[in-house]
Design a protein around this motif. Structure first.
Motif, PDB file in Angstrom:
ATOM      1  N   GLY A   1       0.799  -1.226   0.000  1.00 16.69           N
ATOM      2  CA  GLY A   1       0.000   0.000   0.000  1.00 16.69           C
ATOM      3  C   GLY A   1       0.825   1.265   0.000  1.00 16.69           C
ATOM      4  N   ALA A   2       2.138   1.136   0.041  1.00 17.45           N
ATOM      5  CA  ALA A   2       2.980   2.338   0.161  1.00 17.45           C
ATOM      6  C   ALA A   2       2.721   3.312  -0.986  1.00 17.45           C
ATOM      7  CB  ALA A   2       4.452   1.937   0.213  1.00 17.45           C
ATOM      8  N   TRP A   3       2.632   2.787  -2.192  1.00 18.61           N
ATOM      9  CA  TRP A   3       2.436   3.676  -3.343  1.00 18.61           C
ATOM     10  C   TRP A   3       1.089   4.391  -3.269  1.00 18.61           C
ATOM     11  CZ3 TRP A   3      -1.469   3.241  -6.979  1.00 18.61           C
ATOM     12  CH2 TRP A   3      -2.188   2.037  -6.980  1.00 18.61           C
ATOM     13  N   VAL A   4       0.116   3.763  -2.657  1.00 20.70           N
ATOM     14  CA  VAL A   4      -1.207   4.390  -2.512  1.00 20.70           C
ATOM     15  C   VAL A   4      -1.117   5.562  -1.519  1.00 20.70           C
ATOM     16  CG1 VAL A   4      -3.597   4.034  -1.805  1.00 20.70           C
ATOM     17  CG2 VAL A   4      -2.374   2.217  -3.031  1.00 20.70           C
ATOM     18  N   ARG A   5      -0.472   5.294  -0.404  1.00 21.31           N
ATOM     19  CA  ARG A   5      -0.339   6.360   0.597  1.00 21.31           C
ATOM     20  C   ARG A   5       0.508   7.512   0.061  1.00 21.31           C
ATOM     21  NH1 ARG A   5       0.714   1.666   3.367  1.00 21.31           N
ATOM     22  NH2 ARG A   5       2.878   2.259   3.746  1.00 21.31           N
ATOM     23  N   ASP A   6       1.569   7.159  -0.665  1.00 30.12           N
ATOM     24  CA  ASP A   6       2.403   8.206  -1.276  1.00 30.12           C
ATOM     25  C   ASP A   6       1.590   9.047  -2.252  1.00 30.12           C
ATOM     26  OD1 ASP A   6       4.504   7.204   0.117  1.00 30.12           O
ATOM     27  OD2 ASP A   6       5.457   6.182  -1.577  1.00 30.12           O
ATOM     28  N   ALA A   7       0.762   8.358  -3.034  1.00 29.89           N
ATOM     29  CA  ALA A   7      -0.030   9.079  -4.035  1.00 29.89           C
ATOM     30  C   ALA A   7      -1.021  10.018  -3.358  1.00 29.89           C
ATOM     31  CB  ALA A   7      -0.762   8.087  -4.937  1.00 29.89           C
ATOM     32  N   ALA A   8      -1.633   9.553  -2.274  1.00 31.04           N
ATOM     33  CA  ALA A   8      -2.607  10.386  -1.566  1.00 31.04           C
ATOM     34  C   ALA A   8      -1.935  11.656  -1.056  1.00 31.04           C
ATOM     35  CB  ALA A   8      -3.237   9.598  -0.416  1.00 31.04           C
ATOM     36  N   LEU A   9      -0.728  11.490  -0.543  1.00 37.86           N
ATOM     37  CA  LEU A   9       0.038  12.621  -0.020  1.00 37.86           C
ATOM     38  C   LEU A   9       0.402  13.571  -1.150  1.00 37.86           C
ATOM     39  CD1 LEU A   9       0.842  12.729   2.964  1.00 37.86           C
ATOM     40  CD2 LEU A   9       3.183  12.173   2.258  1.00 37.86           C
ATOM     41  N   ALA A  10       0.914  13.001  -2.226  1.00 39.09           N
ATOM     42  CA  ALA A  10       1.343  13.822  -3.363  1.00 39.09           C
ATOM     43  C   ALA A  10       0.156  14.607  -3.924  1.00 39.09           C
ATOM     44  CB  ALA A  10       1.957  12.935  -4.459  1.00 39.09           C
ATOM     45  N   HIS A  11      -0.987  13.926  -3.987  1.00 41.05           N
ATOM     46  CA  HIS A  11      -2.167  14.602  -4.530  1.00 41.05           C
ATOM     47  C   HIS A  11      -2.606  15.745  -3.615  1.00 41.05           C
ATOM     48  CE1 HIS A  11      -5.965  15.250  -6.551  1.00 41.05           C
ATOM     49  NE2 HIS A  11      -6.577  15.090  -5.398  1.00 41.05           N
ATOM     50  N   ALA A  12      -2.575  15.485  -2.319  1.00 38.05           N
ATOM     51  CA  ALA A  12      -2.990  16.520  -1.370  1.00 38.05           C
ATOM     52  C   ALA A  12      -2.083  17.747  -1.508  1.00 38.05           C
ATOM     53  CB  ALA A  12      -2.950  15.971   0.054  1.00 38.05           C
ATOM     54  N   GLU A  13      -0.791  17.494  -1.700  1.00 33.02           N
ATOM     55  CA  GLU A  13       0.139  18.624  -1.856  1.00 33.02           C
ATOM     56  C   GLU A  13      -0.111  19.371  -3.147  1.00 33.02           C
ATOM     57  OE1 GLU A  13       3.978  16.895  -1.154  1.00 33.02           O
ATOM     58  OE2 GLU A  13       3.499  16.654   0.980  1.00 33.02           O
ATOM     59  N   LYS A  14      -0.353  18.632  -4.201  1.00 32.26           N
ATOM     60  CA  LYS A  14      -0.668  19.284  -5.474  1.00 32.26           C
ATOM     61  C   LYS A  14      -1.906  20.169  -5.359  1.00 32.26           C
ATOM     62  CE  LYS A  14       1.016  15.890  -8.860  1.00 32.26           C
ATOM     63  NZ  LYS A  14       0.574  14.930  -9.889  1.00 32.26           N
ATOM     64  N   ARG A  15      -2.896  19.629  -4.698  1.00 30.01           N
ATOM     65  CA  ARG A  15      -4.148  20.407  -4.534  1.00 30.01           C
ATOM     66  C   ARG A  15      -3.894  21.690  -3.771  1.00 30.01           C
ATOM     67  NH1 ARG A  15      -9.525  17.475  -4.539  1.00 30.01           N
ATOM     68  NH2 ARG A  15     -10.223  19.332  -3.416  1.00 30.01           N
ATOM     69  N   LYS A  16      -3.109  21.529  -2.706  1.00 31.58           N
ATOM     70  CA  LYS A  16      -2.817  22.678  -1.860  1.00 31.58           C
ATOM     71  C   LYS A  16      -2.070  23.730  -2.679  1.00 31.58           C
ATOM     72  CE  LYS A  16      -0.437  23.531   2.371  1.00 31.58           C
ATOM     73  NZ  LYS A  16       0.620  22.948   3.209  1.00 31.58           N
ATOM     74  N   ALA A  17      -1.080  23.276  -3.413  1.00 33.27           N
ATOM     75  CA  ALA A  17      -0.282  24.203  -4.227  1.00 33.27           C
ATOM     76  C   ALA A  17      -1.168  24.906  -5.249  1.00 33.27           C
ATOM     77  CB  ALA A  17       0.845  23.432  -4.933  1.00 33.27           C
ATOM     78  N   ARG A  18      -2.078  24.137  -5.849  1.00 35.31           N
ATOM     79  CA  ARG A  18      -2.970  24.731  -6.844  1.00 35.31           C
ATOM     80  C   ARG A  18      -3.907  25.758  -6.200  1.00 35.31           C
ATOM     81  NH1 ARG A  18      -3.137  19.445  -9.799  1.00 35.31           N
ATOM     82  NH2 ARG A  18      -4.845  18.772  -8.461  1.00 35.31           N
ATOM     83  N   ALA A  19      -4.389  25.421  -5.005  1.00 31.36           N
ATOM     84  CA  ALA A  19      -5.302  26.334  -4.313  1.00 31.36           C
ATOM     85  C   ALA A  19      -4.584  27.630  -3.970  1.00 31.36           C
ATOM     86  CB  ALA A  19      -5.850  25.667  -3.051  1.00 31.36           C
ATOM     87  N   GLU A  20      -3.323  27.500  -3.538  1.00 28.44           N
ATOM     88  CA  GLU A  20      -2.559  28.700  -3.191  1.00 28.44           C
ATOM     89  C   GLU A  20      -2.266  29.527  -4.422  1.00 28.44           C
ATOM     90  OE1 GLU A  20       0.753  27.318  -0.888  1.00 28.44           O
ATOM     91  OE2 GLU A  20      -0.575  26.851   0.809  1.00 28.44           O
ATOM     92  N   ALA A  21      -1.887  28.842  -5.490  1.00 30.46           N
ATOM     93  CA  ALA A  21      -1.621  29.555  -6.742  1.00 30.46           C
ATOM     94  C   ALA A  21      -2.868  30.305  -7.198  1.00 30.46           C
ATOM     95  CB  ALA A  21      -1.165  28.562  -7.814  1.00 30.46           C
ATOM     96  N   ALA A  22      -4.007  29.662  -7.052  1.00 27.36           N
ATOM     97  CA  ALA A  22      -5.265  30.289  -7.472  1.00 27.36           C
ATOM     98  C   ALA A  22      -5.560  31.512  -6.612  1.00 27.36           C
ATOM     99  CB  ALA A  22      -6.407  29.281  -7.372  1.00 27.36           C
ATOM    100  N   LYS A  23      -5.238  31.386  -5.319  1.00 26.13           N
ATOM    101  CA  LYS A  23      -5.480  32.484  -4.389  1.00 26.13           C
ATOM    102  C   LYS A  23      -4.618  33.687  -4.763  1.00 26.13           C
ATOM    103  CE  LYS A  23      -5.101  33.088   0.387  1.00 26.13           C
ATOM    104  NZ  LYS A  23      -4.533  32.461   1.601  1.00 26.13           N
ATOM    105  N   ILE A  24      -3.338  33.390  -5.029  1.00 26.35           N
ATOM    106  CA  ILE A  24      -2.409  34.463  -5.414  1.00 26.35           C
ATOM    107  C   ILE A  24      -2.865  35.118  -6.716  1.00 26.35           C
ATOM    108  CG2 ILE A  24      -0.052  34.919  -6.243  1.00 26.35           C
ATOM    109  CD1 ILE A  24       0.766  32.658  -4.160  1.00 26.35           C
ATOM    110  N   ALA A  25      -3.245  34.277  -7.657  1.00 27.89           N
ATOM    111  CA  ALA A  25      -3.697  34.798  -8.943  1.00 27.89           C
ATOM    112  C   ALA A  25      -4.914  35.701  -8.777  1.00 27.89           C
ATOM    113  CB  ALA A  25      -4.022  33.645  -9.885  1.00 27.89           C
ATOM    114  N   ALA A  26      -5.742  35.373  -7.804  1.00 31.19           N
ATOM    115  CA  ALA A  26      -6.982  36.115  -7.597  1.00 31.19           C
ATOM    116  C   ALA A  26      -6.739  37.436  -6.875  1.00 31.19           C
ATOM    117  CB  ALA A  26      -7.977  35.263  -6.810  1.00 31.19           C
ATOM    118  N   GLU A  27      -5.602  37.547  -6.193  1.00 37.68           N
ATOM    119  CA  GLU A  27      -5.354  38.756  -5.391  1.00 37.68           C
ATOM    120  C   GLU A  27      -4.997  39.950  -6.249  1.00 37.68           C
ATOM    121  OE1 GLU A  27      -2.480  37.512  -2.517  1.00 37.68           O
ATOM    122  OE2 GLU A  27      -4.016  36.581  -1.257  1.00 37.68           O
TER     123      GLU A  27
END
Lengths: 253, 319, 253, 319
Positions: free
Chosen positions: B293-319
């Motif tokens: 299951g390691a690759w699954v847990r890694d993927a979940a983490l990686a995805h969460a980070e990507k989402r966060k980064a995208r949300a922040e980028a969107a926030k900055i873009a909106a400012e």
């Protein structure tokens, strides 16, 4: 009229077998999932599926009227008599395969049960009303994973893509119409499966897009489940499933 | 020492200790160990029962077993959460389980050989667990006590369900009766061992009692279990595999109770030390699940980070 | 005298079950071996084992005298009635595990059958005379692989060492004596298993040395096969093995 | 052209061509393709039958099936060796199989669903294979012809064994009869397809005939198979799933033979192109075996090199 009853029984048995066999597959994960949350989610989904299978087998037993029980139907038929689609019997593979299989089946069943809410058949209406809530959870859970894995690491994306490549071709069978589904559609009992494809695609489309996955152009692949022509894994699944009932015929548990 | 005395005073006043409260290091360590072991037992305990899900003899029993295994996962989850409040992460605890450093209930090192074992586990193992756990609902550490209240409710449902499986078998064919009796023969003594060594040989007993982590001694709980369980078994026609088992009206301050035979502590230690029939298979199964299951847990983490980064980028873009 | 017959029957059944179950495990490799030569060797060894199991079950059926056939004994008992040692039922694992399991069992059986060549039991003498040639091939084949893998690449050496670590503890059960083996040893029917340890070690020793493997000090591990207490994999194996006989009771194939 | 003519003269004189003989590139290529396909068919053919070894219904049948699967592996081995004499390695051929570049007999892309399928495969599939292979015993290429002689002997044993399974089923319970009939229903048409497209649609036919790699056309062999098989099936009470099947006394130059219905070539091409029920599972199973076995093959190689180096070092030391 007899023909209509036979078609109704055939239809209900197909649905029951779909749910039993997928429930069996999902239950194989119990205690072996990638994380504790999934060690909870897997039996949870299996439980929903087995529950739906029970309602369906009970109804089938009633329609058949030969005094067979839900367990007789679930456990005591021969392999060639099981009528589940091939998708649900596919081996679990990795977690990506399992979640994608779950999503495909749930997306199809959501469309299916939605139509059944207005079925002319009271029992099917009742089963649909209960199942539709459960299926919504399955879609949510499975689609979250499809997105996470598709848009996760390089490895997870390639595993997810491999799952699509392996399983999408089993979705074609879901939409197949035949004499049974035609009769049932005409009688307003259940939808023509072919008519559910747009709804299915509408569910799958945005999830695949979010996951960075391409929806394959063709869903043509092996078929035969509805006439009892299964894959070779099915016999091994049944050997497990039927073990106790075959070993101790007639006992009450 | 003033701190220790004040802490003991709170305990004595039956105040609940909460995660952010100051507490002695030994108290914290004891709880982490005990809650961790308890959580691991729920997780490893999914395996012997999980072994029968695909072969459950009826749809009704299959559904009940799925629900039970799911409950056990749930208990593991509350308990890991309770332990996390003490500053240990779930990953850390998992590593300790997989490396063999952390223990789990030794009973799960026996195999489930027949369907009757599913009945016996529910009836005896969950029954013994409840005996251990009911007093824990009043444990001095708040999160553990609260987790236990929920756990006990579910366990007692499982215990009744297990007993009902045994009852159904004892009302069934000769083969079924034999199967039930055989399961009792194999699970009875290991169930008695679940309460741990005799009080005279128990390591952690006294301090835990003082801190009100524990409220009854091992031998007291074992006696309660025997007294509760033997009549249940006899009622459905089972024979306990202990020639020394007999009613003693003088026991329990004259309320009466059962005398029972000597426990084979060599067997107990043999299994605790890793030589039971299933010790290695259990850990191997959990390790395989974790590694696969390691690759699954890694993927979940990686995805969460990507989402966060995208949300922040969107926030900055909106400012 | 009845006791002696019972002991003889018990002994023959243990041997029969050992061979059947190991044959079953080995046969699981058919078509899935690491190279074509092994796709030939696996069914070859399985065939020897099943052949020996048949001779033994036939003799057991005769000793029992209740009109049961070799197939009744092989297929129609309950899990708790199978008396094979735990070593033979261990899952195949990787190729290193499979070859080491084969070597352990064959090294034990070579010593066993050698003693049986002078058995007071004529049938056992005959079975031993045939089996001993087959077992020599199994030792040769398995030991070649144990050496190749132990003295091959870093990966193969570590897999081989892991196999030793996992399986050596199941060898202790092979040498266990009990009332059955005592009675049979006294009657000159079959050797006391405990007495075979030196011969076993003499077979294993040089092979392990050539493979660069250390023989573990302890062979103590799980036991119980001789009293029908198996591992959890056994039930799944039996579900497959018994599938047809349980599903179609009484049919002739 | 002088060379081609001389080569053709040898062929026409029924001389055997041997590996070291000069031969036209087309002849070599045709043989490599055909022998490779044939070898792959034996290897992939182990899978559908292997699927029933662990579930064979009696010890006798289990032993026979093991022996049969072993024979198939053996045939694969001779055939790969015959192809190797033409300058292609076994690894190369394996890679072509796993990549999907090389074909194998399409019949193995159907699943074995019941025990009767083991009978049907022996009777029909091995029966059809023999029809194809008997003329190959006289193939112009020596190593192939010699391999075929041995293969044919074993195949005909398998064919009789398969027929005997069917016969036993047809003498059994109603369920067994139904199982046998169902197997015939599913395997009959694919068996007819084993002979390949009609002569009018066959790609490689003429040149192969001229080179005496092939000695009968697809349709001729198919007719022989039908004529031999139909009476066998009818004798044990089976019904062929072809309403157009009937005896025609005028066929085969007045010796009589069976007319039979139209073959569904769309189905044939569908399966050949990879869309049969088991195509992907077959290749996936072989690929998994190959990939999982890589470390074993590497170790064998490494060990052989170590031994060789040690032997050389010992030799030097001894000098």
């Amino acid at each position: 009229m007899t023909d209509m009853n036979e078609a109704r029984l055939a239809l209900v048995l197909r649905l029951a077998d779909d749910h039993l066999i997928l429930g069996h597959r999902v239950s194989e994960w119990c205690g072996h999932a990638p994380m504790l949350e999934e060690d909870l989610a897997m039996p949870n989904m299996a439980l929903d599926l087995i529950g739906q299978a029970r309602s369906l087998y009970q109804y089938a037993a009633e329609l058949e009227g030969k005094g067979r029980s839900e367990d007789d139907l679930a456990y005591m038929r021969r392999e060639r008599e099981y009528r589940n689609c091939l998708l649900v019997e596919r081996p679990n593979g990795d977690f990506a395969h399992t979640m994608l299989r779950q999503l495909y089946f749930a997306a199809f069943m959501e469309a299916y049960w939605t139509e059944c809410l207005t079925s002319s058949d009271e029992t099917i209406r009742a089963i649909a009303a209960k199942a539709i809530k459960e299926v919504a959870y399955h879609i949510r859970h499975a689609s979250e994973w499809v997105v996470r894995l598709g848009d996760g690491t390089e490895e997870s994306a390639s595993r997810m893509a491999a799952a699509v490549e392996a399983l999408h071709r089993y979705t074609g069978e879901l939409f197949q119409s035949d004499a049974v589904t035609d009769a049932m559609a005409q009688a307003g009992v259940a939808p023509d499966p072919a008519s559910l494809k747009p709804a299915f695609e509408q569910t799958i489309g945005p999830i695949f897009a979010a996951a960075g996955l391409a929806v394959p152009e063709s869903d043509v692949g092996p078929r035969g489940g509805r006439s009892g022509i299964h894959g070779e894994e099915m016999g091994h699944l049944l050997a497990e499933l039927q073990y106790m009932q075959r070993t101790y015929p007639g006992a009450t548990w | 020492e003033a701190f220790l005395a004040a802490f003991q005073a709170r305990i004595d006043a039956e105040e609940k200790i909460e995660p952010n409260d100051a507490m002695p290091e030994g108290y914290r360590r004891t709880l982490i160990r005990q809650i961790g072991q308890h959580a691991h037992s729920e997780i490893v305990g999914m395996l012997p029962e999980g072994n029968w899900i695909t072969r459950a003899p009826s749809l009704k029993r299959k559904a009940a077993l799925l629900a039970k295994v799911q409950d056990e996962g749930g208990h593991g989850l509350y308990l890991y959460s309770a332990a996390e409040t003490l500053g240990v992460s779930r990953d850390q605890m998992t590593e300790e389980l997989l490396s063999g450093k952390a223990k789990y209930s030794s009973i799960f090192n026996y195999p489930t050989l027949t369907w009757a074992d599913i009945g016996a586990i529910g009836w005896l193992v969950d029954g013994a667990a409840i005996m251990n756990q009911i007093p824990l609902c009043r444990c001095s550490f708040g999160p553990y006590a609260r987790a236990m209240i929920r756990v006990c409710k579910e366990e007692s449902f499982h215990q009744r369900q297990g007993y009902e499986i045994m009852m159904t078998l004892m009302r069934g064919t000769d083969e079924q009766k034999e199967m039930a009796q055989d399961a009792l023969n194999r699970w009875w003594w290991p169930s008695l061992m679940m309460f741990g060594p005799h009080d005279s040989d128990s390591q952690h007993g006294d301090q835990s009692m003082k801190w009100k982590i524990k409220r009854f001694s091992n031998d007291e709980l074992r006696q309660k279990f025997v007294d509760a369980t033997v009549p249940q078994g006899e009622f459905i026609g089972l024979t306990f595999p202990d020639p020394d088992l007999k009613w003693n009206p003088d026991k329990n301050d004259g309320k009466g109770g059962y005398d029972f035979g000597k426990i084979d502590w060599d067997e107990f230690w043999h299994v605790v030390k890793g030589n039971g029939p299933m010790n290695r298979d259990r850990i191997a199964a959990r390790r395989k699940a974790w590694e696969d299951g390691a690759w699954v847990r890694d993927a979940a983490l990686a995805h969460a980070e990507k989402r966060k980064a995208r949300a922040e980028a969107a926030k900055i873009a909106a400012e």
